[in-house]
Write a protein that holds these residues in place. Structure first.
Motif, PDB file in Angstrom:
ATOM      1  N   UNK A 150     -10.896   4.124  -3.818  1.00 45.74           N
ATOM      2  CA  UNK A 150     -10.158   2.892  -3.506  1.00 45.74           C
ATOM      3  C   UNK A 150      -8.845   2.838  -4.273  1.00 45.74           C
ATOM      4  N   UNK A 151      -8.913   3.133  -5.570  1.00 43.19           N
ATOM      5  CA  UNK A 151      -7.707   3.113  -6.400  1.00 43.19           C
ATOM      6  C   UNK A 151      -6.705   4.155  -5.923  1.00 43.19           C
ATOM      7  N   UNK A 152      -7.217   5.350  -5.598  1.00 45.50           N
ATOM      8  CA  UNK A 152      -6.330   6.404  -5.114  1.00 45.50           C
ATOM      9  C   UNK A 152      -5.672   6.042  -3.803  1.00 45.50           C
ATOM     10  N   UNK A 153      -6.444   5.439  -2.890  1.00 50.78           N
ATOM     11  CA  UNK A 153      -5.880   5.030  -1.607  1.00 50.78           C
ATOM     12  C   UNK A 153      -4.776   4.000  -1.802  1.00 50.78           C
ATOM     13  N   UNK A 154      -5.054   2.988  -2.644  1.00 47.24           N
ATOM     14  CA  UNK A 154      -4.059   1.946  -2.884  1.00 47.24           C
ATOM     15  C   UNK A 154      -2.801   2.540  -3.509  1.00 47.24           C
ATOM     16  N   UNK A 155      -2.981   3.473  -4.439  1.00 48.91           N
ATOM     17  CA  UNK A 155      -1.829   4.081  -5.104  1.00 48.91           C
ATOM     18  C   UNK A 155      -0.983   4.877  -4.113  1.00 48.91           C
ATOM     19  N   UNK A 156      -1.645   5.722  -3.317  1.00 49.63           N
ATOM     20  CA  UNK A 156      -0.915   6.560  -2.365  1.00 49.63           C
ATOM     21  C   UNK A 156      -0.220   5.698  -1.315  1.00 49.63           C
ATOM     22  N   UNK A 157      -0.954   4.708  -0.771  1.00 46.63           N
ATOM     23  CA  UNK A 157      -0.352   3.846   0.247  1.00 46.63           C
ATOM     24  C   UNK A 157       0.842   3.098  -0.330  1.00 46.63           C
ATOM     25  N   UNK A 158       0.672   2.519  -1.505  1.00 47.26           N
ATOM     26  CA  UNK A 158       1.746   1.728  -2.112  1.00 47.26           C
ATOM     27  C   UNK A 158       2.975   2.582  -2.363  1.00 47.26           C
ATOM     28  N   UNK A 159       2.747   3.790  -2.835  1.00 48.06           N
ATOM     29  CA  UNK A 159       3.882   4.674  -3.147  1.00 48.06           C
ATOM     30  C   UNK A 159       4.690   4.995  -1.891  1.00 48.06           C
ATOM     31  N   UNK A 160       3.991   5.344  -0.812  1.00 50.77           N
ATOM     32  CA  UNK A 160       4.718   5.710   0.410  1.00 50.77           C
ATOM     33  C   UNK A 160       5.263   4.479   1.131  1.00 50.77           C
ATOM     34  N   UNK A 161       4.535   3.353   1.038  1.00 46.50           N
ATOM     35  CA  UNK A 161       5.042   2.130   1.656  1.00 46.50           C
ATOM     36  C   UNK A 161       6.325   1.671   0.983  1.00 46.50           C
ATOM     37  N   UNK A 162       6.392   1.807  -0.338  1.00 44.64           N
ATOM     38  CA  UNK A 162       7.607   1.439  -1.072  1.00 44.64           C
ATOM     39  C   UNK A 162       8.803   2.268  -0.619  1.00 44.64           C
ATOM     40  N   UNK A 163       8.533   3.500  -0.176  1.00 46.20           N
ATOM     41  CA  UNK A 163       9.608   4.384   0.286  1.00 46.20           C
ATOM     42  C   UNK A 163       9.949   4.157   1.756  1.00 46.20           C
ATOM     43  N   UNK A 164       9.232   3.249   2.411  1.00 50.33           N
ATOM     44  CA  UNK A 164       9.513   2.944   3.812  1.00 50.33           C
ATOM     45  C   UNK A 164       8.878   3.877   4.806  1.00 50.33           C
ATOM     46  N   UNK A 165       7.907   4.704   4.351  1.00 55.89           N
ATOM     47  CA  UNK A 165       7.270   5.671   5.249  1.00 55.89           C
ATOM     48  C   UNK A 165       6.528   4.959   6.377  1.00 55.89           C
ATOM     49  N   UNK A 166       5.905   3.810   6.076  1.00 54.17           N
ATOM     50  CA  UNK A 166       5.115   3.085   7.074  1.00 54.17           C
ATOM     51  C   UNK A 166       5.921   1.999   7.786  1.00 54.17           C
ATOM     52  N   UNK A 167       7.226   2.006   7.621  1.00 57.04           N
ATOM     53  CA  UNK A 167       8.079   1.060   8.315  1.00 57.04           C
ATOM     54  C   UNK A 167       8.652   0.001   7.392  1.00 57.04           C
ATOM     55  N   UNK A 168       9.716  -0.624   7.858  1.00 52.55           N
ATOM     56  CA  UNK A 168      10.410  -1.633   7.056  1.00 52.55           C
ATOM     57  C   UNK A 168       9.542  -2.865   6.813  1.00 52.55           C
ATOM     58  N   UNK A 169       8.772  -3.282   7.844  1.00 50.09           N
ATOM     59  CA  UNK A 169       7.949  -4.475   7.658  1.00 50.09           C
ATOM     60  C   UNK A 169       6.875  -4.237   6.602  1.00 50.09           C
ATOM     61  N   UNK A 170       6.212  -3.076   6.665  1.00 48.51           N
ATOM     62  CA  UNK A 170       5.198  -2.752   5.662  1.00 48.51           C
ATOM     63  C   UNK A 170       5.817  -2.685   4.273  1.00 48.51           C
ATOM     64  N   UNK A 171       7.044  -2.211   4.197  1.00 46.48           N
ATOM     65  CA  UNK A 171       7.739  -2.135   2.908  1.00 46.48           C
ATOM     66  C   UNK A 171       7.984  -3.534   2.349  1.00 46.48           C
ATOM     67  N   UNK A 172       8.496  -4.439   3.191  1.00 46.44           N
ATOM     68  CA  UNK A 172       8.753  -5.815   2.747  1.00 46.44           C
ATOM     69  C   UNK A 172       7.449  -6.550   2.441  1.00 46.44           C
ATOM     70  N   UNK A 173       6.438  -6.311   3.250  1.00 48.04           N
ATOM     71  CA  UNK A 173       5.146  -6.971   3.056  1.00 48.04           C
ATOM     72  C   UNK A 173       4.518  -6.555   1.732  1.00 48.04           C
TER      73      UNK A 173
END
Length: 393
Positions: free
Chosen positions: A209-232
Motif C-alpha cells: 500500500x505504501x509503495x503504491x501510494x509513493x509511486x502513484x504520488x511521484x508520477x502524478x506530481x509529474x503529470x503522468x496521469x494527467x493535469x487533473x490528477x496532478x491538481x487533485x
C-alpha cells in the motif's frame, strides 16, 4: 436487466422487483438456509436499521420523497441479500453467473442511463468497477496460472485504473493480486504458524500500500496521469491530515453530525447546510486546498456506508455496517489460500471493506453491496476447498 429502471421514489430497478417477487418463494422453499451464521445476525441488525430509519424520519418529519427513498434503500438491501444467499449461493456456478449478469447489467445501465458524473468520466463513475468484476471472474477461473492468470492481468488493469483517476480501485485490484499470490503460496502452512503468516501478510499489505501510494504520488506530481490528477493530488495532500483525509474529508462533517445526534439519526437524505459549512471550515483549518467542484447541495456530507447509515438512521445504521466491516475483515484474514475462485472473493471483500468506509450507498451500490456481503458469507463458510454453505456444485 438492471438497465430497466423505474422512476418512482428515486430509481427502482426491475431486477429488484424480480428479487422481491422471488423472496417469499425462496424463504418458503429453503428457510433452513437463513439459519446459517451469520445470516440471522445480519438480518436482525438490518431490520433494526430499517426500523430506526422509520422512527428517525417520523420524529424528524422528513419529506415524503426523502423517507420513501431512504426506506426503500434499506428494504431492498435486505431483500437482495436474502434472495442472493438463498438462491444464488446455492452453487458456485450460480454465484458466477449472477456476478457476470450483474457486471454486464451495470455496464448496460451506464451506457443507457449515464449519470452526470459518468458522462464526464465514464470509466471512473461507470465502467471501471463492473469491468474489473468481470476480469476478476476470469482471473478466478485462471488462478492455477498464478502469474499469467492473476498477477499480469490484474496489474495491467490497476495501471488502467490509475490513468483513469481511479486510485482506490487501482490499489484494490493490485492488492487483490498480491494477497491471492501470498495466500496461495502458503496454503501448506500449518495452523501453529498461522500467527506468523498473518504478521507477514500485514507487513506485506502495509508495504504494498505504501509503495503504491509513493509511486502513484511521484508520477502524478509529474503529470503522468494527467493535469487533473496532478491538481487533485496537490489539493488532497496539501493538508495536515494527508492524502486519505484529503480525499475523504467528509468524515470531518459526518463525525460531527453523529456527535450531535448519536442515537437518533438526522433522517433519510439528511439535509443541513451547517455541516457543509463545518466541512469547509475544518478543511481550511487543516490547510487543504479546494478543487472547483461546482455548486454543492445541502445534504450532510458522508460518503461512507457506515457514516451514512449512522447519520441518517442513528446508531442502528452504524451498528449494521460496523458488523459488516468487522465480519469482512475477519473472513479475509482467515482465508487459507486453497478456496476456489479466490481472486473473486478477495476482490469483493476488499471492495466491501473500502465501500463501507469510503463510498456512499445509493444506486447502483445498494444492488451490488448485497452480492458482496453474500460472497463474504460464502467465503467465511469454506472448510478447506469446500463451502459448508454451498449446495451441490
Amino acid at each position: 436487466i438492471q438497465f430497466m429502471q423505474i422512476q418512482s421514489a428515486g430509481v427502482l430497478l426491475v431486477s429488484e422487483l424480480v428479487l422481491l417477487a422471488a423472496l417469499p418463494i425462496a424463504v418458503i422453499r429453503h428457510p433452513e438456509r437463513l439459519r446459517r451464521q451469520p445470516i440471522p445476525t445480519i438480518l436482525t441488525l438490518g431490520i433494526a436499521w430499517l426500523l430506526a430509519q422509520i422512527v428517525t424520519d417520523v420524529v424528524r418529519n422528513s419529506a415524503p420523497e426523502d423517507f420513501l427513498r431512504g426506506w426503500s434503500k434499506i428494504f431492498f438491501v435486505l431483500v437482495n441479500f436474502t434472495v442472493v444467499c438463498i438462491v444464488v449461493c446455492r452453487s458456485l456456478r450460480r454465484f458466477i453467473i449472477y456476478g457476470i449478469g450483474m457486471g454486464l447489467g451495470t455496464i448496460f445501465s451506464v451506457y443507457l442511463h449515464p449519470s452526470s458524473d459518468a458522462t464526464i468520466a465514464p470509466w471512473k463513475f461507470g465502467f471501471g468497477i463492473p469491468v474489473t468484476l468481470l476480469v476478476m471472474i476470469w482471473a478466478a477461473h485462471s488462478s492455477r496460472h498464478r502469474y499469467l492468470g492473476i498477477l499480469l492481468p490484474l496489474t495491467g488493469l490497476a495501471i488502467v485504473h490509475a490513468f483513469e483517476d481511479l486510485r482506490s480501485l487501482a490499489l484494490i485490484t493490485f492488492m487483490t493480486a498480491i494477497y491471492c499470490l501470498y495466500q496461495m503460496s502458503t496454503t501448506n502452512s500449518q495452523a501453529k504458524i498461522r500467527g506468523k503468516r498473518l504478521a507477514i501478510l500485514a507487513v506485506t499489505i502495509t508495504c504494498v500500500t505504501s509503495g503504491f501510494i509513493y509511486v502513484y504520488s511521484r508520477y502524478a506530481e509529474q503529470g503522468v496521469f494527467g493535469k487533473y490528477a496532478q491538481r487533485k493530488l496537490a489539493a488532497q495532500s496539501s493538508g495536515e491530515g494527508g492524502l486519505l483525509l484529503g480525499g475523504r474529508s467528509e468524515i470531518l462533517a459526518s463525525s460531527q453530525a453523529i456527535l450531535d445526534s448519536p442515537f437518533l439519526g438526522h433522517g433519510s437524505w439528511a439535509r443541513d447546510p451547517t455541516y457543509s459549512a463545518i466541512l469547509a471550515e475544518r478543511r481550511a483549518e487543516l490547510g487543504y486546498k479546494d478543487l472547483d467542484r461546482g455548486k454543492r447541495d445541502d445534504l450532510i456530507p458522508t460518503h461512507s456506508y457506515i457514516f451514512g447509515g449512522w447519520v441518517e438512521a442513528g446508531v442502528a445504521g452504524g451498528l449494521f455496517w460496523l458488523f459488516v466491516l468487522g465480519y469482512s475483515i475477519v473472513v479475509l484474514l482467515r482465508t487459507s489460500g486453497c478456496e476456489p475462485l479466490l481472486p473473486l472473493f478477495v476482490f469483493v471483500g476488499f471492495m466491501l471493506v473500502w465501500d463501507t468506509l469510503f463510498s456512499p450507498l445509493g444506486m447502483p451500490t445498494r444492488f451490488i453491496a448485497p452480492y458482496y456481503l453474500a460472497a463474504m458469507v460464502v467465503l467465511g463458510s469454506f472448510r478447506g476447498s469446500q463451502s459448508a454453505f454451498l449446495g451441490e456444485i
